[in-house]
Enzyme design. Structure first.
Site, PDB file in Angstrom:
ATOM      1  CE  LYS A   1       2.170   4.429   8.694  1.00 61.46           C
ATOM      2  NZ  LYS A   1       0.754   4.615   8.960  1.00 61.46           N
TER       3      LYS A   1
ATOM      4  CE1 TYR B   1      -3.699   2.487   0.830  1.00 62.97           C
ATOM      5  CE2 TYR B   1      -2.330   3.202   2.659  1.00 62.97           C
ATOM      6  CZ  TYR B   1      -3.423   3.388   1.831  1.00 62.97           C
ATOM      7  OH  TYR B   1      -4.245   4.466   2.029  1.00 62.97           O
TER       8      TYR B   1
ATOM      9  CG  ASP C   1       5.777   3.298   0.899  1.00 63.34           C
ATOM     10  OD1 ASP C   1       6.083   3.726   2.031  1.00 63.34           O
ATOM     11  OD2 ASP C   1       4.639   3.382   0.433  1.00 63.34           O
TER      12      ASP C   1
HETATM   13  N1  HOZ Z   1      -3.046   3.618   6.536  1.00 64.85           N
HETATM   14  C1  HOZ Z   1      -3.195   3.136   7.868  1.00 64.85           C
HETATM   15  C2  HOZ Z   1      -3.154   1.656   7.932  1.00 64.85           C
HETATM   16  N2  HOZ Z   1      -2.025   1.043   7.358  1.00 64.85           N
HETATM   17  C3  HOZ Z   1      -4.461   3.603   8.511  1.00 64.85           C
HETATM   18  C4  HOZ Z   1      -4.376   4.980   8.992  1.00 64.85           C
HETATM   19  C5  HOZ Z   1      -5.474   5.390   9.957  1.00 64.85           C
HETATM   20  O1  HOZ Z   1      -6.611   4.970   9.820  1.00 64.85           O
HETATM   21  O2  HOZ Z   1      -5.185   6.156  10.844  1.00 64.85           O
END
Ligand code: HOZ
Length: 437
Positions: A269, A146, A241
């Site tokens: 992050k 992702y 990534d």
């Molecule tokens: N993209 C996040 C999971 N891999 C979720 C982010 C969120 O809902 O805070």
């Protein structure tokens, strides 16, 4: 199903009226596990505390950024101090140089780095840059990886799309994803074949060097080095990534851990210390294709925002000055051992994947090496495990296809409490006839 309490239930029902699905990011809606989420009042150390006064040992940790735990005093102090000087300027600030310098010291592959606001924005911009720098259109990606929610890469993506079993996102024109070739994670023969067929048109190959959004899936030995070799031979850019793995599996991320240097890196992050900040960077030759030096355009009013930069800098300085990775590895290993033993004792079949402080317990008998094998997991059973743990004050990700993170704030006592709860829950799963085969 866990009952989060009256106040959370009231807020959840209000949220449905105002916010699509009640959430501002899909996986938070508990769609992958059923039930309703607790509303959070505050976090402290390894715990989150709900508006209903319930405490949960947290293994989501804001989906990765909080490697030092919730509300780390140094990070809070840095943000507070920055806020008193103003929250946004739209002009260069010294803090941006400091954060860039810190990132570059840990990621030597980044001759230059551009700060943005989210992992999605960073990945999207890196893809545009790869296309601009090579003059090619096609992008290669792996199933289950992702890279944020921008159009071109929402193809067989993990994270929320895995949770909700969305094969292809609506609203994304086929013309966009037609420029993306998707192949199974770890399948070198498929990579070779894609390059044989389209080599001259492939701008870049992007991947999470350690899968984190289909649950944790480490790369097979030699896989990343082979990708380095193939992309190099074909004049395509290799893009890591490292939104999740950067500063998570070590100061220098997965590229340091596996000794493979990409052309471009996407970070997010942890570099924002829990505030919105992300980055992408790479060789000067490629990065200088960006405006204002080159013709690849990318911009943002809040890029390099002083509060986010202050939080990220405070966090990275702590990680640099006293790298916690050995300790995190020990804590994560004791959690992994405890969870595995709890499952074994109860006779529940699980597979466990872990790299340092990120791990996933898959409820399946087959080893998980790619997206297809991840999807053999019994998601109903995960849902029951999840709610059983929540009832006992432990918060794992509300989806089988996500990572579980430990932080420096996860004490031995918190791990013991988690393992104790898991023993109980695994027994319940087995008693209810939920044993796999
Ligand atoms: N993209 C996040 C999971 N891999 C979720 C982010 C969120 O809902 O805070």
């Amino acid at each position: 199903m866990h009952n989060p309490g009256q106040e959370s239930a009231r807020l959840w029902s209000d949220a449905q009226r105002m916010i699509p699905g009640g959430v501002n990011s899909p996986v938070r809606a508990f769609g992958g596990v059923g039930g309703q989420p607790p509303f959070i009042d505050h976090g402290s150390g390894c715990r989150v505390h709900s508006i209903d006064g319930k405490a949960y040992i947290d293994y989501v940790m804001s989906w990765g950024p909080l490697i030092l735990g919730h509300a780390h005093p140094k990070v809070v102090e840095a943000v507070t101090e920055a806020a008193t000087k103003g929250t946004s300027f739209g002009m260069p600030t010294p803090g941006e140089n400091r954060l860039a310098e810190l990132i570059q010291a840990c990621f030597p592959s980044l001759d230059k780095v551009r700060l943005v606001n989210s992992g999605t924005e960073a990945a999207m911009s890196a893809i545009r840059l790869a296309r601009g720098a090579t003059g090619r259109d096609l992008i290669l990606k792996f199933e289950g990886c992702y890279h944020g929610h921008f159009d071109g890469l929402l193809a067989a993506a993990g994270s929320g799309l895995a949770t909700f079993a969305i094969p292809a996102a609506e609203g994304v024109p086929a013309a966009y994803t037609s420029k993306t070739i998707v192949i199974p994670f770890g399948d070198l023969a498929a990579v070779e074949q894609a390059f044989e067929e389209h080599g001259d048109d492939i701008a870049g190959l992007i991947l999470e060097p350690i899968g984190g959004n289909m649950g944790v899936v480490p790369p097979r030995e030699g896989f990343l080095a082979s990708l380095r070799d193939i992309t190099h031979r074909n004049g395509s850019l290799l893009i890591f990534d490292e939104v999740i793995t950067g500063f998570r599996v070590g100061l220098g991320g997965a590229q340091e851990l596996y000794g493979v240097t990409p052309d471009l890196t996407v970070l997010g992050k942890i570099i924002g210390g829990g505030l919105p900040c992300a980055a992408y960077g790479g060789t000067a030759a490629v990065m200088d294709c960006l405006a204002p030096l080159g013709g690849v355009y990318q911009a943002g009013t809040l890029s390099g925002n002083p509060l986010a930069v202050a939080a990220g800098t405070a966090m990275l300085e702590i990680l640099r000055d006293a790298p916690p990775y050995e300790h995190l590895n020990t804590v994560a290993a004791s959690l992994a051992d405890g969870l595995r033993e709890a499952a074994t004792e109860a006779g529940v079949s699980v597979q466990q994947n872990r790299v340092g402080s990120m791990q996933t317990l898959f409820f399946t008998e087959s080893p998980v090496t790619d997206y297809a094998s991840a999807k053999t997991a019994d998601t109903d059973m995960y849902g029951r495990f999840f709610h059983g743990m929540l009832d006992r004050g432990v918060h794992f990700a509300p989806s089988q296809f996500e990572a579980c993170f430990v932080s420096t704030a996860h004490s031995a006592e918190a791990i013991a409490q988690t393992v104790e709860a898991a023993r109980d829950v695994m027994k319940t799963l087995a008693q209810n006839g939920a044993r796999i085969r």
